[in-house]
Motif scaffolding. Sequence first.
Motif, PDB file in Angstrom:
ATOM      1  N   VAL A  84      44.586  29.759  32.692  1.00 47.40           N
ATOM      2  CA  VAL A  84      44.669  28.804  33.806  1.00 47.40           C
ATOM      3  C   VAL A  84      44.331  29.448  35.150  1.00 47.40           C
ATOM      4  O   VAL A  84      43.530  28.914  35.925  1.00 47.40           O
ATOM      5  N   GLN A  85      44.927  30.606  35.429  1.00 43.95           N
ATOM      6  CA  GLN A  85      44.720  31.235  36.731  1.00 43.95           C
ATOM      7  C   GLN A  85      43.366  31.939  36.843  1.00 43.95           C
ATOM      8  O   GLN A  85      42.955  32.303  37.942  1.00 43.95           O
ATOM      9  N   GLY A  86      42.702  32.181  35.723  1.00 43.98           N
ATOM     10  CA  GLY A  86      41.361  32.764  35.772  1.00 43.98           C
ATOM     11  C   GLY A  86      41.324  34.268  35.791  1.00 43.98           C
ATOM     12  O   GLY A  86      40.288  34.858  36.126  1.00 43.98           O
ATOM     13  N   THR A 116      46.614  29.174  41.620  1.00 42.52           N
ATOM     14  CA  THR A 116      46.237  30.140  42.648  1.00 42.52           C
ATOM     15  C   THR A 116      44.723  30.355  42.608  1.00 42.52           C
ATOM     16  O   THR A 116      44.013  29.728  41.831  1.00 42.52           O
ATOM     17  N   HIS A 117      44.245  31.269  43.454  1.00 41.67           N
ATOM     18  CA  HIS A 117      42.818  31.571  43.494  1.00 41.67           C
ATOM     19  C   HIS A 117      42.470  32.785  42.629  1.00 41.67           C
ATOM     20  O   HIS A 117      41.488  33.486  42.885  1.00 41.67           O
ATOM     21  N   GLY A 118      43.304  33.045  41.617  1.00 47.23           N
ATOM     22  CA  GLY A 118      43.012  34.133  40.705  1.00 47.23           C
ATOM     23  C   GLY A 118      43.734  35.420  41.049  1.00 47.23           C
ATOM     24  O   GLY A 118      44.730  35.420  41.797  1.00 47.23           O
ATOM     25  N   ALA A 119      43.231  36.528  40.527  1.00 48.75           N
ATOM     26  CA  ALA A 119      43.912  37.816  40.643  1.00 48.75           C
ATOM     27  C   ALA A 119      44.062  38.270  42.089  1.00 48.75           C
ATOM     28  O   ALA A 119      44.971  39.051  42.404  1.00 48.75           O
ATOM     29  N   SER A 120      43.187  37.801  42.984  1.00 50.28           N
ATOM     30  CA  SER A 120      43.277  38.210  44.392  1.00 50.28           C
ATOM     31  C   SER A 120      44.560  37.718  45.049  1.00 50.28           C
ATOM     32  O   SER A 120      45.010  38.273  46.059  1.00 50.28           O
TER      33      SER A 120
END
Length: 515
Positions: A296-298, A355-359
């Motif tokens: 989901v979060q990429g 969220t916008h991913g790991a960042s």
Amino acid sequence: MLEIPFKSATGRWILFSTILATSMVFIDGSALNVVLPSLQKDLKATGADVFWVLNAYLLVLAAMMLPGGSLGDRFGRKKIFGIGIVLFSVGSLLCGISPSIIFLIVSRSIQGLGGALMVPGSLSLITSLIREQERGKAIGTWSAVTTIVSIGGPILGGVLGDHGLWRYIFFINIPIGVVSLIALWLKVPETSNEEDQSKVDFPGAFLLVAGLAAITYSFLKFPISGFNDWKVNGILIFGMLNLILFLFVEKRRKNPMIDLTLFLNTNFTGLNLLTFFLYGALGGGFLFLSLNYVQVQGYTQTESGLTFLPFTFVLGLFSRYIGTLSDRLGTKPFLIAGPFTTGLGFLWMSFIKQTHGASDYWTSFFPGMILVSIGMLLTVVPLTTAVMNSISQNQAGISSGVNNAVSRMAGIFANAAFGALALFLFTHAVIAGLEQSRLDESQKKHITAETVNLGNAKVPTDVYDANQRTQIRQLYHRSFLESYQCILVICALMCFVASLTAFLTVQKKRVQSLV
């Protein structure tokens, strides 16, 4: 009885062989969560299949860990531990070459049997050989290193998974098993409980496996078949009857797998209740965190694995000090504060949405992960020490076996219950989201059918409009996050219950012998 100094050459070899061997169990347990998306894709597995890859291992591990501890106490802890290493290594090889999901599930069961002989055997070797004054430090070292390995597993799993090499998670166990077996055989003395001449309780083990397997199957089947399916309800009843019969058999046998009188002591019972709630929450929470990160979060699988680094640093650097400190201050304060802090961490992460991913990791998941890490740091070593000291030394194997079995059974019920709950919530959220759509009934049916794959659900090929495909993908993500958030709130509540259990039941002072 041998009293070996912790810092002696023999003491170091005991720690080396037990830690190295049991690290295989912990690597597979943690690394597998991260590579489940790759495994699911390569073997064309459903969401329920994925839970069975985890639960087949846990079922055998939980049920056979108790007779595994008894076997070591009676026939020799070193001998049984060595057999466990061989079985686990063979099971790992079979897992690595698995051509299908069914073959993998069966191979994981063989791993579980090996692990059932290894995990209680490692702690009973330490408890029966290392001198009493340094036992807490030795157990602390065991806990620290195995925890580092356990949390380092997702990093390894993520790297291998991203490169299509998830099978090497199993292959890596083979050289580890060979080295640990050689060290064990050449450098570690044998120890056993010579007074124990009873037979091993295999009927009890069979009833426990049958009961847990039936209940797990029914839990995972209910979201698909519905709660009115008489076959699934019959299997659930069969499982419950097996567990009731298991208790009846254990009470009447001269050589029970579990001496039920142990649970008359509130300290021993409290420690195992704490273990059940805490490790159930930890297993379920970390599983759905891993799925959320990747599906989901990429996050890539490597990035997902790296999110568990706080555990490596916090537990790896400070576990030995906590072990020494708990020897001086007693375990109860740690067992109250630790689960409570862990619960706060899960509660924090339950509020995180898309969220916008790991960042965004550092401002979203990281604070909660730090709280969970600190909570487990305060809990792991004191809990292990308290359990190993809760009954007499000549029953070290069964003491370790019961507690480790409880932690594994907690994982089984967490995976089964949370898996069923996630499938149920996910499916109904998707159905509700489709009510206002302009898709035809055939398309809606195909979209809903994909919910068995949870976060790995794919937009059906019969939806050709690009905008609709994007909306369906977003619906899948929203629906998964609703399920995830509910599960992490439940995990937090379980941790708070574990803390309350420690407050009400665990004794302040160390118990020398309860049996």
